[in-house]
Design an enzyme around this catalytic site. Structure first.
Site, PDB file in Angstrom:
ATOM      1  N   SER A 183      20.248  -5.526 -36.208  1.00  0.00           N
ATOM      2  CA  SER A 183      20.941  -5.323 -37.480  1.00  0.00           C
ATOM      3  C   SER A 183      22.083  -4.317 -37.418  1.00  0.00           C
ATOM      4  CB  SER A 183      19.938  -4.905 -38.538  1.00  0.00           C
ATOM      5  OG  SER A 183      19.276  -3.722 -38.149  1.00  0.00           O
ATOM      6  N   HIS A 211      17.720 -11.614 -39.506  1.00  0.00           N
ATOM      7  CA  HIS A 211      19.180 -11.706 -39.701  1.00  0.00           C
ATOM      8  C   HIS A 211      19.771 -12.975 -39.090  1.00  0.00           C
ATOM      9  CE1 HIS A 211      20.279  -7.877 -41.559  1.00  0.00           C
ATOM     10  NE2 HIS A 211      19.415  -7.278 -40.768  1.00  0.00           N
ATOM     11  N   LYS A 246      16.857 -12.294 -47.159  1.00  0.00           N
ATOM     12  CA  LYS A 246      18.239 -12.273 -46.676  1.00  0.00           C
ATOM     13  C   LYS A 246      18.888 -13.628 -47.007  1.00  0.00           C
ATOM     14  CE  LYS A 246      17.649  -8.351 -43.718  1.00  0.00           C
ATOM     15  NZ  LYS A 246      16.606  -7.886 -42.819  1.00  0.00           N
TER      16      LYS A 246
HETATM   17  C1  LIG Z   1      15.453  -6.943 -42.948  1.00  0.00           C
HETATM   18  C2  LIG Z   1      14.502  -7.019 -41.837  1.00  0.00           C
HETATM   19  C3  LIG Z   1      13.122  -6.888 -42.041  1.00  0.00           C
HETATM   20  C4  LIG Z   1      12.542  -6.517 -43.369  1.00  0.00           C
HETATM   21  O1  LIG Z   1      12.480  -7.636 -44.212  1.00  0.00           O
HETATM   22  P1  LIG Z   1      11.799  -7.490 -45.630  1.00  0.00           P
HETATM   23  O2  LIG Z   1      11.384  -8.874 -45.972  1.00  0.00           O
HETATM   24  O3  LIG Z   1      12.832  -6.949 -46.560  1.00  0.00           O
HETATM   25  O4  LIG Z   1      10.637  -6.577 -45.476  1.00  0.00           O
HETATM   26  C5  LIG Z   1      12.276  -7.049 -40.952  1.00  0.00           C
HETATM   27  N1  LIG Z   1      12.758  -7.309 -39.737  1.00  0.00           N
HETATM   28  C6  LIG Z   1      14.071  -7.418 -39.490  1.00  0.00           C
HETATM   29  C7  LIG Z   1      14.547  -7.700 -38.117  1.00  0.00           C
HETATM   30  C8  LIG Z   1      14.986  -7.277 -40.540  1.00  0.00           C
HETATM   31  O5  LIG Z   1      16.295  -7.372 -40.297  1.00  0.00           O
END
Ligand SMILES: *Cc1c(COP(=O)(O)O)cnc(C)c1O
Length: 395
Positions: A183, A211, A246
């Protein structure tokens, strides 16, 4: 209490002095490429995970409302007691089909999914091997898996992974865990090589593609589609985790997707499943609709890739150094944390919402502005953003 208060106050003062104190800016309109920010006004959003523009898609919103009306506001139960609704099963079936796995299981967040998977799948005598830049939820989940041997390998370093796997050669079960897309760098895991090394060492390959889902590959299936790595079987990914927060509507929720027996086991044993409420039906309905829209309109993924290329090209023409990657994350390294925050403030004054990240989220001296693109950005949005980047360059 006074000891605690003093400590908290001191820490908060330090953050303010360092210019790294986080102020929670708040929106007064839906999440969309152009929205309204309190005290700022109209802004173009270049920092959300709304990669496919589905967070405020009329059909996704409607599906949530229909779910709310049909099922009510909540499940009032964990899954195994009386909290499993048909909309959960439909969503899980859809996720599995989309990714190409046998089955899937939702959690209220990907954070929970990672914790449920990593802490409950391994036993004493097993090992978890994790990329050093993995998401905080993987790091914390791994910390909780105290029954297992835990090792970290240097970021995307295949030789380092091999060395670590040799060290844990005696472990009964070995999990190798990586983000699909990292990220902060926006780079992609070396999936084919990682899968091959896992195969060499008899390790189970776990990919958190939060992502990457909806972003990578022609159909947006994610990092495995990007590389043509199978979603199951030898030489492929064994287990996926991902988020619904996302690209897939952006509400909340996460999942584990993989072999039926992994899912069945997690239903029996994984603690967030057993002790925490199920995903709200309204969220399940919205997420299922988001997936349906994505599958019906693969042009959204293509549009996202075009927008990424346009933004990257524009920034490079302005002389910005943008880290290279096929993802929707475009980091511009500026070095100093306070400078990243200052630039982000300058952009906001011009109605462009981009966040600056500094230490400790990224290493000291590697502070950055992180731009996130959406399929819903229009050419005009991108041009206005580039205009702002040009102006702050001169400032
Ligand atoms: C955003 C993200 C998460 C967290 O996701 P949530 O559903 O908001 O808890 C977990 N792992 C990765 C790699 C992320 O980018």
């Amino acid at each position: 209490m006074s000891t605690l208060s003093n400590r908290l106050r001191r820490t908060l003062d330090e953050l303010r002095d360092a210019g790294t104190y986080k102020h929670l800016r708040h929106l007064t309109a839906p999440m969309a490429p152009a929205t309204h920010l309190d005290e700022v006004g109209e802004v173009l959003v270049f920092c959300s995970n709304n990669y496919l523009g589905l967070a405020n898609h009329p059909e996704v919103v409607e599906a949530g409302i229909a779910g709310l009306k049909k099922y009510g506001a909540g499940t009032a139960s964990v899954r195994f007691i009386c909290g499993t609704f048909d909309c959960h099963l439909e969503l899980e079936e859809r996720i599995a089909r989309f990714l190409g796995t046998e089955a899937a299981l939702t959690y209220v967040s990907c954070w929970n999914a990672n914790e449920g998977l990593l802490t409950n799948l391994v036993q004493e005598g097993d090992a978890i091997v994790s990329d050093e830049l993995n998401h905080a939820s993987i790091i914390d989940a791994t910390r909780l898996a105290r029954q297992a041997t835990r090792k970290v390998f240097a970021h995307s370093d295949i030789d380092a992974l091999r060395t670590v796997l040799q060290e844990v050669d005696q472990a009964a079960v070995k999990l190798v865990v990586t983000d699909g897309v990292f990220s902060m760098e926006g780079d992609v895991a070396k999936l084919p090589e990682l899968a091959a090394v896992c195969r060499e060492h008899g390790a189970t390959f776990v990919v958190d593609d939060s992502h990457g889902t909806g972003v990578l590959g022609e159909h947006g299936r994610g990092v495995h589609e990007h590389f043509g790595v199978p979603a199951a079987g030898p030489g492929g990914v064994d287990v996926f985790t991902g988020t619904l927060g996302k690209a897939l509507g952006g509400a909340a929720g996460g999942y584990v997707a993989g072999p039926r027996e992994v899912i069945d086991y997690l239903i029996q044993r994984s603690r967030p499943q057993l002790f925490s409420n199920a995903l709200p039906p309204t969220v399940a309905c919205s997420a299922a609709k988001a997936l349906e829209v994505l599958q019906r309109e693969p042009g959204r993924v293509a549009r996202l890739h075009q927008n990424v290329a346009k933004m990257r090209g524009g920034l490079q023409n302005l002389g910005y150094e943008v880290l290279d990657s096929p993802t929707a994350i475009l980091p511009i390294i500026v070095g100093d944390t306070a400078e990243a925050i200052r630039l982000s403030g300058e952009l906001l004054k011009k109605g462009v919402f981009v966040i600056g990240f500094g230490f400790p989220v990224v290493p000291e001296g590697a502070a950055r502005l992180r731009i996130q693109m959406s399929a819903a950005h229009t050419d005009e949005h991108i041009e206005r953003a580039l205009q702002a980047f040009e102006e702050i360059k001169a400032s």
